[in-house]
Write an enzyme that holds these catalytic residues in place. Structure first.
Site, PDB file in Angstrom:
ATOM      1  CB  CYS A  13      -0.954  -0.015   1.195  1.00 60.54           C
ATOM      2  SG  CYS A  13      -0.129  -0.088   2.807  1.00 60.54           S
TER       3      CYS A  13
ATOM      4  CG  HIS B 132      -4.494   1.151   4.199  1.00 64.55           C
ATOM      5  ND1 HIS B 132      -4.074   0.249   3.249  1.00 64.55           N
ATOM      6  CD2 HIS B 132      -5.326   2.012   3.568  1.00 64.55           C
ATOM      7  CE1 HIS B 132      -4.639   0.550   2.088  1.00 64.55           C
ATOM      8  NE2 HIS B 132      -5.391   1.617   2.258  1.00 64.55           N
TER       9      HIS B 132
END
Length: 731
Positions: free
Chosen positions: A465, A605
């Protein structure tokens, strides 16, 4: 009567120690000499080898039948070699005493012409000479091996061909070739695995359950295959292929096709392992869903859909190879096709209802709408990477590109804009950074007056990510080819002499603030872990990797993130140190750009934070020092948090501490707003042609959708014409 507790006698051919009552050798069934029997009974302490002259005299006076038995049936030179295990058996044996293989019919040979062998040679203990080639054996057609090693290689080749012909299976622990009826290895008692059964059936059908299960099976089969291949290379004779080509009638007509088939199976297995290593978690869920449709397992399909999987995903050739049933699947099939083909009505209902769910579960980003253009952009990014020569051999990009949402979005109707943002943005990340904690868009002056609102783009939830968000903030694509990850790993490895001291100094200051220290071996071990994470696709990255990415991009990276990592119940479980500014301070400032990119961090994230393009006229009168050109869109990024504190600058040296604001002005275009807020200018220039084309194709979908909505609304609304008295014509 002789008892079993007396002096044992040694066989004159195989030297086996037999009990006194035995008249024949228990191992080779050779008869016990008469002179030895009488001498052994009368004098148990007598040495058996001292009785050789007596036995020689007895053999000379024996009958013709006994002489024939001794000279023909028990002559070591007349033994025959087993074609399976190469054991030398006595002439009268019809089966091998080791592996019970039937003796092959061989043509009779003439008797040896020499009959003057000495009696001492006849009485010598059994010594198997590997250089002796039995008469009638395949090796007799060639010259005898010149050394024991060559004879061993010849026997190994012969055994391997016999094992292929008779369908033996190889033990995965010790590589011993066992008979087909054996369920365990006769050497190490290892159970016969399913791998041979699948290979014998002519197909590969791996059981797909989860990534962890496949990883264990993959590692086990990899070690087994490596052991088997290394053993095969160790045993392989250099003259095997030559002998097989010159004398196909010796090794059998089916040997070559079987060897070719075995090589093809090994190649196919290696290819499947490479495909498994590239799969991610969502790919395994997809394969489980395909298998679940055929097996009638609705839960596997639901697990794939709830994880955000695309219901319209199509099967590829590699995925069909992994599933192992080519007749059940076809290239291009979706879950709906499989459900219709196998009449799974319950699964079909789940799939059809999943397409009617709100658009929150369906994401439509530009790179997904135009995959071909996205692939071209990834190749363009790879072509723009260069490596700096000199003491700091770090990679860097040659083009300055900043991604922003197009201004044409504001021309769409409100319902279409809402759908577009739901399908493009990550609403959970946006809510966590905006509402739950004032991390972005907390200044009314920046968002309303200056039009500097940031939007969190939807990103993949895999371990890549961070790399995906960096490419989204610059080129609007994902790092599907792991190009940026490989560049990151190479930069850290090649430039370790520069990165490592700065990393160690920064981490040492952090450790001292927490009142602990590390020795040199621990520092080196931690650095090796960071390098290993950079080379593994899907592995989570750390602060050092963001610092290295800032040098690859040659521009600052600002991370707006949460201060505490919380659990799913909202409890703080750790301190997040990602928020802050990462500057390419190991380069010269003249070599870098001052336009930063912004990322968002929420609970492990990363997401790309991008602005929305607006007219340049909105920025006039903002009381900022603007030196940029008129064709650039300027977005103002706060360098302070909502409490008025400056964002930390990571990886500064001890001499640079306390000079944070000066360093910000040196590496970024900073200014101060009317409200006294220190901001950095993000200048969004003209996009490359491929990026502009990808955005246009993505917008075309919503433009067509807006035309359909406008036409339906215009046809549904009746047209009323008023008369002069104020009433409509219908009235």
């Amino acid at each position: 009567m002789e008892g079993s507790e007396g002096q044992k006698w040694s066989c004159e051919y195989c030297t086996y120690e037999n009990w006194p009552v035995a008249k024949k050798c228990t191992l080779c069934h050779a008869p016990r000499p008469l002179q030895l029997i009488s001498q052994a009974v009368s004098d148990p302490e007598q040495d058996i080898y001292k009785l050789a002259p007596l036995l020689t005299q007895d053999a000379a006076s024996a009958t013709s039948t006994s002489s024939f038995l001794i000279s023909q049936c028990y002559d070591p030179t007349k033994k025959w070699s087993c074609p399976a295990c190469t054991y030398l058996n006595w002439p009268r044996s019809q089966k091998c005493v080791q592996c019970m293989t039937a003796r092959q019919q061989t043509p009779t040979t003439s008797e040896p012409s020499s009959t003057t062998a000495s009696n001492e040679q006849q009485l010598s203990p059994l010594s198997i000479n590997v250089n002796i080639t039995p008469s009638g054996s395949p090796g007799s057609r060639h010259s005898s091996p010149s050394s024991p090693e060559a004879a061993k290689e010849l026997n190994n080749d012969r055994n391997r061909l016999v094992a292929l012909k008779q369908g033996k299976w190889t033990c995965r622990a010790c590589t011993y070739d066992n008979w087909p009826k054996s369920n365990k290895c006769v050497i190490c008692a290892t159970h016969r695995g399913r791998q041979f059964e699948a290979g014998a059936a002519g197909g590969h059908s791996p059981r797909i359950i989860s990534p962890d299960f496949d990883e264990q099976c993959s590692s086990s089969s990899t070690s087994t295959s490596n052991n088997r291949q290394s053993e095969s290379r160790r045993r392989q004779s250099p003259t095997r292929s030559i002998r097989s080509a010159e004398s196909p009638e010796i090794y059998g007509a089916t040997a070559a096709p079987r060897i070719i088939q075995e090589d093809n199976n090994i190649t196919q297995e290696r290819k499947l392992k490479q495909i498994r290593n590239r799969l991610r978690k969502v790919d395994w869920l997809w394969l489980n869903a395909c298998k679940g449709v055929i097996d009638g397992d609705v839960h596997a399909v639901e697990a794939y859909l709830t994880s955000g999987g695309n219901p319209a995903r199509q099967l590829t050739n590699d995925e069909i190879s992994l599933l192992g049933r080519p007749s059940a699947y076809e290239i291009g099939y979706t879950l709906v096709h499989l459900a219709i083909r196998y009449q799974r009505e319950d699964t079909l209902a789940v799939l059809l209802t999943s397409t009617d769910t709100p658009s929150k579960a369906i994401k439509r980003v530009p790179s997904h709408v135009s995959p071909d253009l996205a692939a071209d952009i990834r190749r363009d990014v790879a072509g723009n990477l260069r490596q700096r020569k000199g003491d700091f051999p770090c990679y860097f990009v040659t083009d300055l590109v900043t991604f922003a949402l197009p201004a044409e979005i504001e021309d769409l109707p409100r319902p279409i804009q809402k759908q577009l943002f739901e399908e493009l943005l990550d609403s959970d990340v946006q809510k966590e950074l905006e509402v739950e904690e004032p991390i972005i868009n907390w200044s009314v002056e920046l968002t309303d007056r200056l039009g500097s609102r940031l939007y969190a783009l939807w990103n993949r939830t895999a371990g890549d990510c961070l790399l995906d968000s960096v490419l989204q903030a610059t080129w609007g694509i994902f790092d599907r080819d792991n190009t940026l990850r490989r560049t990151l790993a190479d930069s850290l490895c090649d430039g370790a002499a520069t990165f490592y001291p700065r990393w160690k100094e920064f981490e040492s200051m952090q450790a001292q603030s927490l009142q602990f220290t590390l020795d040199e071996s621990q520092w080196e071990r931690d650095w090796a872990i960071l390098l290993s994470l950079a080379t593994q696709p899907g592995a989570s990255l750390e602060q050092t990797h963001i610092f290295a990415l800032a040098h690859i991009l040659r521009r600052p990276i600002i991370v707006y993130g949460v201060k505490f990592v919380k659990s799913f119940r909202g409890d703080a479980i750790g301190f997040a140190r990602f928020q802050g500014i990462y500057l390419p301070i190991l380069w010269e400032s003249s070599f870098c750009w001052k336009t930063p990119i912004t990322l968002g961090y929420t609970r492990g994230h990363f997401s790309a934070l991008v602005p929305l393009e607006t007219d340049n006229d909105r920025n006039i009168g903002a009381s900022c020092n603007l030196d940029g050109s008129t064709d650039q869109q300027i977005t103002y990024l706060p360098l302070m948090d909502s409490e008025g504190k400056l964002l930390p600058i990571h990886f500064l040296s001890a001499s640079q501490l306390g000079k944070e604001e000066t360093i910000m002005h040196e590496w970024m275009d900073c200014c101060q707003t009317t409200g006294g807020l220190l901001v950095a200018q993000m200048k969004v220039g003209k996009k490359p042609g491929l990026v502009r084309q990808m955005i246009d194709e993505w917008l075309d979908f919503y433009r067509r959708l807006s035309h359909v909505v406008n036409n339906s609304q215009s046809s549904a609304a009746p047209v009323h014409t008023l008369s002069s008295d104020g009433e409509s014509e219908d009235e």
